[in-house]
Design an enzyme around this catalytic site. Structure first.
Site, PDB file in Angstrom:
ATOM      1  N   CYS A   1      43.435  36.969  35.135  1.00 45.38           N
ATOM      2  CA  CYS A   1      44.016  38.120  35.833  1.00 45.38           C
ATOM      3  C   CYS A   1      45.393  38.431  35.258  1.00 45.38           C
ATOM      4  CB  CYS A   1      44.117  37.813  37.332  1.00 45.38           C
ATOM      5  SG  CYS A   1      44.974  39.078  38.279  1.00 45.38           S
TER       6      CYS A   1
ATOM      7  N   CYS B   1      48.128  39.384  37.817  1.00 46.74           N
ATOM      8  CA  CYS B   1      48.658  38.232  38.560  1.00 46.74           C
ATOM      9  C   CYS B   1      49.636  37.425  37.709  1.00 46.74           C
ATOM     10  CB  CYS B   1      47.535  37.286  38.995  1.00 46.74           C
ATOM     11  SG  CYS B   1      46.063  38.097  39.611  1.00 46.74           S
ATOM     12  N   ASP B   2      49.347  37.244  36.429  1.00 44.91           N
ATOM     13  CA  ASP B   2      50.076  36.237  35.644  1.00 44.91           C
ATOM     14  C   ASP B   2      50.923  36.759  34.495  1.00 44.91           C
ATOM     15  OD1 ASP B   2      49.040  34.222  37.246  1.00 44.91           O
ATOM     16  OD2 ASP B   2      47.183  34.142  36.096  1.00 44.91           O
TER      17      ASP B   2
END
Ligand code: NAP
Length: 309
Positions: free
Chosen positions: A134, A137-138
């Site tokens: 993701c 997200c990261d």
């Protein structure tokens, strides 16, 4: 005593929420079960550029909020719960939860899909320590660093472009000599000078140490020549598989495990419908997911009427 619902919807992504919106608006007694937050896979993207009505595009989070707010406005009942099984042979179906069950006359399975793993050495060991599925997200963890993206589909190429907002360099590693992604998505990536492409190449191993990922062992295909690439993060986007662990094997699926439906979104079991990425279909998009959701809710309503349930 447990309530008996007209429809139980499993999954709170665009397909499930739209099914909920249509069913609640039709004044059916409906409950939607979602194990995390609303939005499903939509929340793993940054921006949505191809959903009609937003000429400048819209943030994925924003779109998800709008869809859920609209469904909730019609009184859709929701519950945060993990579905662990289904019992659907009898006219009254049972959705099994970790802490009990829910009964409903019809079911709409809209549990979506999850990212595939590469299946190489180091992948599991370094998940969360340099291996990610993701970008939204990261990506911020990789400011000015070198990262790799594995895959050549729409997701991989869109996420590679997104990663360039943070990373210093993004290497896209794809197993064939041409990308699978749609032309318009490819063009954006080709124009981005922070992205380079390592084609006809597969990842053999993800290496690292106590601080996380340090590099990849790559292999040319065909040819077999190996090389090392130093990166501190690797983002894997090699397709998806349906999230159907809770679905009994008796429900018909395609060879990849996606649930087969007809045009009415009816599955092989009477009273059980499926919508969105979890079902066998050609075009997996938000716009087709919401269409599936509306169709499933409409036909679940028809089923209730036809069976006087
Ligand atoms: P996908 O289209 O199935 O692409 C998967 C990619 O991973 C392909 O390039 C494939 O290579 C590669 N791959 C698969 N297994 C691999 C392995 N073991 N090792 C190395 N590479 C591997 O999946 P996706 O990109 O996640 O997209 C899923 C669906 O969502 C698609 O229908 C896509 O169009 C849609 N989507 C649309 C948008 C958009 O419209 N903006 C955005 C994201 C996703 P090959 O090409 O060689 O098979």
């Amino acid at each position: 005593m447990n309530d008996l619902f007209d429809i139980a919807i499993i999954g709170g992504g665009p397909a499930g929420l739209t099914a909920g919106l249509y069913a609640a608006r039709a004044r059916l007694k409906v409950i939607l079960l979602e194990r995390m937050g609303f939005g499903g896979q939509l929340l793993t993207y940054e921006k949505v550029d191809n959903y009609p009505g937003f000429p400048e595009g819209i943030s994925a989070f924003g779109l998800s909020e709008l869809i859920s707010a609209q469904a909730l406005r019609f009184g859709l009942l929701t519950r945060n719960a993990e579905v662990t099984g289904l019992e659907f042979e009898a006219p009254i179906k049972r959705v099994v939860l970790a802490d009990g069950f829910i009964e409903a006359k019809t079911l709409i399975l809209a549990s979506g899909a999850s990212p595939n793993k590469l299946g190489v050495k180091g992948e599991t060991e370094f998940t969360g320590r340099g291996v990610s599925y993701c970008a939204v997200c990261d990506a911020p963890f990789y400011r000015n660093q070198e990262v790799a993206v594995v895959g050549g589909g729409d997701t991989a190429i869109e996420e590679a472009v997104y990663l360039t907002k943070f990373a210093g360099r993004v290497h896209v590693i794809h197993r064939r000599d041409r990308l699978r992604a749609t032309q318009i998505i490819q063009e954006k990536a080709f124009q981005n000078d922070k992205i380079d492409f390592i084609l006809s190449t597969v990842v053999k191993e993800i290496r690292g140490g106590s601080g996380g990922v340090e590099g990849l062992i790559l292999e040319e295909v065909p040819g077999g020549r190996t090389s090392e690439l130093a990166v501190s993060g690797v983002f894997v986007f090699v397709g998806i598989h349906p999230s159907t662990d809770y679905v009994p094997a008796s429900l018909e699926r395609d060879p990849l495990g996606f649930i087969r439906t007809n045009q009415e979104m009816a599955t092989s079991v009477p009273g059980v419908f499926a919508a969105g990425d979890v079902r066998s279909k050609e075009l997996r998009q938000i716009v087709t997911a919401v269409g599936d959701g509306a169709t499933a809710a409409f036909n679940a309503g028809r089923y209730l009427e036809a069976h006087s349930l």
